[in-house]
Each structure stands twice: as structure tokens, then as C-alpha cells.
Design an enzyme around this catalytic site. Structure first.
Site, PDB file in Angstrom:
ATOM      1  N   LEU A  11      -6.621 -44.724   3.600  1.00 42.04           N
ATOM      2  CA  LEU A  11      -5.499 -45.065   2.730  1.00 42.04           C
ATOM      3  C   LEU A  11      -6.026 -45.886   1.556  1.00 42.04           C
ATOM      4  O   LEU A  11      -6.491 -47.014   1.723  1.00 42.04           O
ATOM      5  CB  LEU A  11      -4.441 -45.855   3.512  1.00 42.04           C
ATOM      6  CG  LEU A  11      -3.958 -45.203   4.818  1.00 42.04           C
ATOM      7  CD1 LEU A  11      -2.829 -46.021   5.436  1.00 42.04           C
ATOM      8  CD2 LEU A  11      -3.522 -43.761   4.586  1.00 42.04           C
ATOM      9  N   ALA A  12      -5.941 -45.307   0.363  1.00 45.83           N
ATOM     10  CA  ALA A  12      -6.553 -45.937  -0.817  1.00 45.83           C
ATOM     11  C   ALA A  12      -5.656 -45.850  -2.043  1.00 45.83           C
ATOM     12  O   ALA A  12      -6.135 -45.775  -3.173  1.00 45.83           O
ATOM     13  CB  ALA A  12      -7.899 -45.270  -1.113  1.00 45.83           C
ATOM     14  N   ARG A  18      -2.649 -57.614  -7.747  1.00 42.33           N
ATOM     15  CA  ARG A  18      -3.045 -59.024  -7.683  1.00 42.33           C
ATOM     16  C   ARG A  18      -4.470 -59.251  -8.180  1.00 42.33           C
ATOM     17  O   ARG A  18      -4.866 -60.393  -8.435  1.00 42.33           O
ATOM     18  CB  ARG A  18      -2.893 -59.532  -6.250  1.00 42.33           C
ATOM     19  CG  ARG A  18      -1.440 -59.616  -5.794  1.00 42.33           C
ATOM     20  CD  ARG A  18      -1.330 -59.786  -4.299  1.00 42.33           C
ATOM     21  NE  ARG A  18      -1.930 -61.042  -3.852  1.00 42.33           N
ATOM     22  CZ  ARG A  18      -2.143 -61.334  -2.573  1.00 42.33           C
ATOM     23  NH1 ARG A  18      -1.833 -60.446  -1.628  1.00 42.33           N
ATOM     24  NH2 ARG A  18      -2.674 -62.489  -2.240  1.00 42.33           N
ATOM     25  N   GLU A 158       5.094 -58.560  13.539  1.00 40.55           N
ATOM     26  CA  GLU A 158       4.775 -59.192  12.264  1.00 40.55           C
ATOM     27  C   GLU A 158       5.167 -60.664  12.296  1.00 40.55           C
ATOM     28  O   GLU A 158       6.065 -61.078  13.035  1.00 40.55           O
ATOM     29  CB  GLU A 158       5.480 -58.468  11.119  1.00 40.55           C
ATOM     30  CG  GLU A 158       5.066 -57.020  10.937  1.00 40.55           C
ATOM     31  CD  GLU A 158       3.576 -56.841  10.688  1.00 40.55           C
ATOM     32  OE1 GLU A 158       2.955 -57.748  10.098  1.00 40.55           O
ATOM     33  OE2 GLU A 158       3.020 -55.811  11.104  1.00 40.55           O
ATOM     34  N   LYS A 337     -38.828 -48.942 -17.186  1.00 37.68           N
ATOM     35  CA  LYS A 337     -37.709 -48.016 -16.957  1.00 37.68           C
ATOM     36  C   LYS A 337     -38.256 -46.603 -16.901  1.00 37.68           C
ATOM     37  O   LYS A 337     -38.972 -46.162 -17.793  1.00 37.68           O
ATOM     38  CB  LYS A 337     -36.693 -48.162 -18.099  1.00 37.68           C
ATOM     39  CG  LYS A 337     -35.386 -47.374 -17.899  1.00 37.68           C
ATOM     40  CD  LYS A 337     -35.425 -45.963 -18.419  1.00 37.68           C
ATOM     41  CE  LYS A 337     -35.561 -45.902 -19.925  1.00 37.68           C
ATOM     42  NZ  LYS A 337     -35.515 -44.477 -20.405  1.00 37.68           N
ATOM     43  N   ASN A 372     -40.021 -45.240 -26.866  1.00 39.27           N
ATOM     44  CA  ASN A 372     -39.616 -44.001 -26.227  1.00 39.27           C
ATOM     45  C   ASN A 372     -38.390 -43.350 -26.854  1.00 39.27           C
ATOM     46  O   ASN A 372     -38.060 -42.210 -26.528  1.00 39.27           O
ATOM     47  CB  ASN A 372     -39.349 -44.244 -24.732  1.00 39.27           C
ATOM     48  CG  ASN A 372     -38.317 -45.343 -24.493  1.00 39.27           C
ATOM     49  OD1 ASN A 372     -38.210 -46.278 -25.275  1.00 39.27           O
ATOM     50  ND2 ASN A 372     -37.573 -45.230 -23.417  1.00 39.27           N
TER      51      ASN A 372
END
Length: 451
Positions: A11-12, A18, A158, A337, A372
Site C-alpha cells: 500500500l503506497a 505532513r 484502536e 568519474k 573529457n
């Protein structure tokens, strides 16, 4: 773990209001991986053969992320946010004809472990119809309490509905649940919304299952691993717990951390035994450090592979694509890199090596730069074995230095240098007596005129 199949529903759909962010809550990172990625990773480790992720409307970036992290997952949209059971039923189509295990988890609990998920699955394999993951806590206020009766889970109460005696219960609901596959859809569909908010709560599955005479149990995880994230403060606390756990794991694996509390790891950092890591080191995603290497203070590594016996830093930065061979030295204020360093190569200070190969036993002098990027494309610099590049040299890619080449200090190299050749890329020095005073007088006069 048995060979039972498993369908997990994550569940997303939460907006994360908030957190005061335009980014969906579960996309914020912990340990360099989006929160939901941790959940998907654990489910992959524990045998979930099918994955459903419930998102909210207007979350294409989350659906794209899920596709990248778990290509086998299917996304469902909870159009109206009418509670957790309603969210689970957004994946109703996928839950039809499931025969073994169904897990329902929240996408904002990144620290849940594979061992704990296996506890839930183990209880299902043992004959339970509904399994609730709980945890013991010294501060139960605000959590749903698990009401047990002789090993059976009777209900989840609850905080606002609990009696004084029920509020003293310290065994609390994590929100993670498991269902016997053939019964899962029927239980979820039977959950009603006869409550003040008119919403469908997943916790009501316990009483629905008990009313049907089904076997309902609870198993225990830990409070730390079941913590959810709703605010930036909770995100920070979760990151701290993640780092503390990773430090402990890495210390136990035979790695020396001189100041553990100052070292930060990513979710996939691999450190082999007998590595020494000094203070204030940060590992981004995708780093492997081989046995015998040393990462010195204030270094930052991401997407890099550090070879046996290599020394990095202090104050070095290794960016993605960097590979250091055995006994390589990359020293203070060196940035690399997409660069491959052969065994024994050295870039000890103040250099940038990008999109390059540095051959075995080559030496890159202080202040050397591989140029580069031409403003449009990246180009490669190839430096052979046993090559010496003098200090303050500029190598303009694409360019190749052959094995054993020597580049004089202060050179700008724009053409290939053959093996064992010496290259000078600088103008001849000239000295003009008295010219410095003439220049100073001229500049001072111009300044005086302006003022």
C-alpha cells in the site's frame, strides 16, 4: 521457507502531506534507496512471486520507480482514499484465484526484515488464516492494541476505542498482515465501513475472520523495524536506525570503523573483511570495497569498486563508474568519474580523472585534469601502463598516452603520445627585465583614474 507461492500487496498511495513535499512519501530515500524500494527488496528476498503496488491518482513517477525497482510488479490506483482495506482491494483483480499466501504491507516501513516477513509466512504455512505482525513497546500510546486470548488474536483495538485495561497492553499492531490465499479476497470484501469516518479498515479483518470461525494469530517483530514514516522527523529517525544497524553488521563482518557514528552507508554497500574506514566517510549507492583497502577520512564514494589494498583519500571523491585495481592510490582532493585505474596506479593529490583508463603503475601528478567534455559530448582519455604525467598537466580528450610515456609538467596535451615518448605541451619561457614594474605602474594608474 516452503515452496508456497506468495502474492504481496504494498500500500503506497499516501500523499505524505505532513512531509510537506511534492514527492510521494514512499519515494523519499533511506540509505540511498526510496522507502518503497526497501519493502520491495525484502519481498523479493522472501519469495513473493507476485507483487501488486497500490498507488494514488496522479503518481506517474511512483509507478515508473516501481517499474524500475521491480519490473514484475503491477501497479493499481486507489482512486478514492477510503481506508486501508479499500486500498488493498484496489488490487482485487490480482487477488482472484490466489491459493497460497497473501501479504499486505505498507510502503512506508523500510526497515522490516526478511526474517520477520518469513515469520508471517511461516504462520500461514502452519495453518493460520490471518496473521498480524505485532511488536512490544514501552510507549504504546497511539497504536492499535492486539487483544489476545489463549494464543488467538481476538481483535485489534484502536487507542480511541480502547478501555483503560486495554490501553495497558503493550503488544501493538504494526499494520502488516498475512492471509491464507484462498480466503484473502473474501475477508477483505466482507470488511464494512460502519464507523465515524465511513472508511474500510484493514484491522477489521481480524474480527471478520473470527466471525467466520477462522484461525487468527499474531507473530512478533520489533518496534524499530515496523516503524512507519509520516514526517521529516520520522524519516530522519528511520535513517538513523538504518545506519546504526548497517554499522553493526559491517563491524561484525570484520571491518574496522575508526568512528562508526560518522560513517554513512547505502542500502547496497559491500565492504569486505579487513577494510579500514576512517572518520566522516559517506558511501552512496553501488559501492564495493575489497579486502585490505583503506578509505581515509572525509571521502565520498558512489558507484565505485575499490580493489584489494587500495587507499582512497583523505578528501577524495569517487563517482559512478570508477574502478580501482589492486594497491591503487587515490589521494587528497582527487575526483574520479567513470575511470578505471590499473593495479598500482597513483593519483595522489589535486586531480580530476574522468572518462579515462589509467594503466598499471602509472603516476598522475598533482593538478592533472582530463578534459573529457567539449560542451556537447564526453570523450575518453587512455593512459598506458607505466606512464608518468607531470604536475599541472591538461589532457584534452580524446587522447591516448602510450605505455611508458612521459608528459612534462605544465603541458597541455591535445595529440596522442607514443609509448616511451616524452611530450612537452607548453610555450618556451621568456623573461623581460623590468617589465613587472612597468605593468604594476600601468595598472595602478588605471585604478587611480577610475577612483
Amino acid at each position: 521457507m516452503t515452496l508456497r507461492s506468495c502474492h504481496s500487496v504494498v500500500l503506497a498511495a499516501g500523499l505524505g502531506t505532513r512531509m510537506k513535499s511534492d514527492l510521494p512519501k514512499v519515494m523519499h530515500p533511506v540509505g540511498g534507496l526510496p522507502i518503497v524500494g526497501h519493502v520491495l527488496k525484502v519481498l523479493g528476498q522472501t519469495g513473493s512471486s507476485r507483487l501488486s503496488v497500490v498507488t494514488g491518482p496522479g503518481m506517474p513517477e511512483l509507478e515508473e520507480l516501481v517499474g524500475d525497482l521491480a519490473p514484475e510488479a503491477r501497479c493499481f490506483v486507489q482512486t478514492d482514499r477510503l481506508g486501508t482495506a479499500h486500498a488493498a482491494l484496489a488490487a482485487e483483480e490480482a487477488l482472484e484465484n490466489v491459493t497460497d499466501d497473501v501479504l499486505v504491507l505498507f510502503g512506508d516501513t523500510p526497515l522490516v526484515t526478511a526474517a520477520t516477513v518469513e515469520k508471517v509466512r511461516g504462520a500461514l504455512a502452519g495453518g493460520a488464516d490471518v496473521v498480524v505482525l505485532g511488536f512490544e513497546t514501552d510507549t504504546p500510546f497511539g497504536y492499535g492494541r492486539l487483544l489476545m486470548d489463549d494464543g488467538r488474536l481476538v481483535a485489534i483495538r484502536e487507542e480511541k476505542d480502547a478501555s483503560d485495561s486495554e490501553r495497558k497492553i503493550t503488544f501493538c499492531n504494526s499494520g502488516i498482515m498475512g492471509f491464507a490465499g484462498e480466503k484473502a479476497l473474501g475477508i477483505l470484501q466482507a470488511i464494512g465501513n460502519d464507523n465515524a469516518k465511513g472508511e474500510y479498515y484493514l484491522t477489521d479483518a481480524v474480527e471478520v475472520a473470527n466471525a467466520k470461525g477462522l484461525k487468527v494469530v499474531a507473530v512478533a517483530g520489533t518496534e524499530a523495524e515496523t516503524q512507519g514514516i509520516n514526517t521529516r522527523a520520522q524519516l530522519t529517525a528511520c535513517e538513523a536506525d538504518f545506519q546504526a544497524s548497517r554499522r553493526e553488521q559491517i563491524l561484525e563482518s570484520g571491518v574496522t570503523l575508526l568512528a562508526p557514528e560518522t560513517v554513512f552507508f547505502a542500502h547496497d554497500t559491500v565492504i569486505e573483511p579487513d577494510v579500514i574506514i576512517e572518520q566522516n566517510v559517506v558511501f552512496g549507492p553501488g559501492v564495493t570495497v575489497r579486502s585490505g583497502a583503506q578509505i581515509r577520512a572525509f571521502s565520498h564514494l558512489e558507484g565505485a569498486d575499490v580493489g584489494n589494498g587500495a587507499v582512497v583519500g583523505p578528501y577524495a571523491r569517487l563517482r559512478p563508474g570508477t574502478v580501482l585495481g589492486k594497491d591503487v592510490r587515490v589521494g587528497n582532493f582527487v575526483e574520479a568519474k567513470n575511470a578505471v585505474f590499473g593495479d598500482g596506479a597513483k593519483a595522489n593529490h589535486l586531480s580530476y580523472v574522468g572518462d579515462a583508463r589509467v594503466g598499471e603503475a602509472s603516476n598522475i601528478g598533482a593538478g592533472t585534469i582530463t578534459c573529457n567534455y567539449d560542451g556537447f559530448l564526453k570523450h575518453h582519455t587512455d593512459i598506458g601502463a607505466g606512464t608518468f604525467v607531470g604536475s599541472n598537466s591538461t589532457l584534452v580528450a580524446p587522447v591516448t598516452l602510450g605505455d611508458g610515456a612521459f608528459v612534462a609538467a605544465g603541458s597541455v596535451i591535445t595529440r596522442d603520445v607514443a609509448g616511451d615518448a616524452m611530450a612537452f605541451g607548453r610555450t618556451r619561457q621568456q623573461s623581460k627585465d623590468g617589465m613587472a614594474k612597468v605593468l604594476r605602474d600601468k595598472l595602478k594608474k588605471a585604478k587611480d583614474q577610475k577612483s
